[in-house]
Design a protein around this motif. Structure first.
Motif: not given
Length: 294
Positions: A139-140, A147-148, A151-153, A181-187
């Protein structure tokens, strides 16, 4: 205006094979994939959630499909925090008990082998995205953000799509933070269609977090979601009017992203391929995938 690619979340599901959708003479491994790729431009590889992908298979998938065909690959269960049976690991990595994602050496090796397994698709320019479907207990919060970030790394340079299963991620008060959050990681965010009446249901949104890609997965609207057998959870045949609800949303996504992947996960008998065919028809010739292309 971006392209909309419509397909399913598997071409090898045993229920689909048994349904008779594949004609005689096209039911071996090569024949099934070639037949599917003649009718749809994209597919999700779900077998990579249950076992690590192999380089040989990835190479064969690319060779057996048109140059324009796209594979979305589902991340292995250990990489998303799901319970993973030892039998799902290669023999030399099995320790007897459940695979432990907290073991850094094991995790490093699993990431390495997963990356090697999908590399032929990347090299061929055929990898649409790697889908990270996180479990419903993520959950947030601070732990999820970590974790995000990890995963991005680990996935730097990969096209990544993320599907959350905890409903809090897309509730009104959290949605903007999730998008950021997702946009910041390019996901790319994954939207879903499912039975909206269940406590665990996610809203039927189509969030955009990447200019390159949006993904929508149709899980069916079974009331047995979250319990019962796989057949119970995913047994659902979409009616045309239910699919038509999504047509304007998908067109809007295509105006905001380079590519939209529409994937049907109601994998019981031939329900998913029939729904994908119907969705392509509803989208019309201007945006629908080129069903039947070779």
């Amino acid at each position: 205006m971006g392209d909309i690619l419509v397909g399913t979340c598997s071409w090898t599901d045993p229920a689909l094979v048994r349904s008779g959708w594949y004609p005689k003479g096209r039911r071996d491994a090569e024949g099934r994939l070639r037949y599917y790729a003649e009718r749809f431009p994209v597919v999700e590889v779900d077998s990579t959630y249950y076992a690590l992908p192999g380089e040989r298979n990835s190479r064969l998938w690319a060779e057996r499909t048109p140059d324009t065909f796209t594979f979305d690959v589902k991340a292995f269960s250990l990489l998303t925090g799901h319970p993973t049976r030892p039998a799902a690991l290669p023999g030399d990595l099995r320790a007897g008990g459940p695979a432990d994602a907290r073991d850094p050496d094991l995790l490093d090796e699993v990431w390495k082998r997963f990356a090697a397994g999908i590399e032929p698709l990347r090299q061929a320019g055929r990898l649409g995205s790697v889908l990270f479907q996180f479990p419903p207990w993520l959950r947030p919060g601070e732990r999820a953000a970590e974790v995000l970030a990890l995963t991005a790394r680990r996935t730097q340079g990969w096209p990544v799509a993320v599907e959350f299963r905890h409903p809090d991620w897309w509730r009104a008060e959290q949605a903007e933070a999730t998008r950021s959050l997702l946009a910041g990681h390019g996901m790319a965010a994954v939207g879903v269609d499912m039975n909206p009446a269940l406590p665990s249901s996610l809203p039927p949104g189509a969030p955009v977090t990447s200019p390159r890609l949006s993904v929508v997965r149709f899980h069916g609207r079974s009331t047995a979601w979250g319990r019962g057998s796989k057949e119970d959870r995913f047994r659902y045949a979409y009616a045309d009017d239910e699919l038509a609800e999504w047509v304007p949303r998908l067109r809007t996504l295509a105006e905001r992203t380079e590519e939209v992947h529409v994937l049907f996960n109601n994998c019981c008998a031939d329900a998913a391929v029939r729904a994908a065919e119907a969705m392509a028809r509803l989208l019309g010739p201007s945006l629908a995938p080129q069903v039947g292309r070779t």
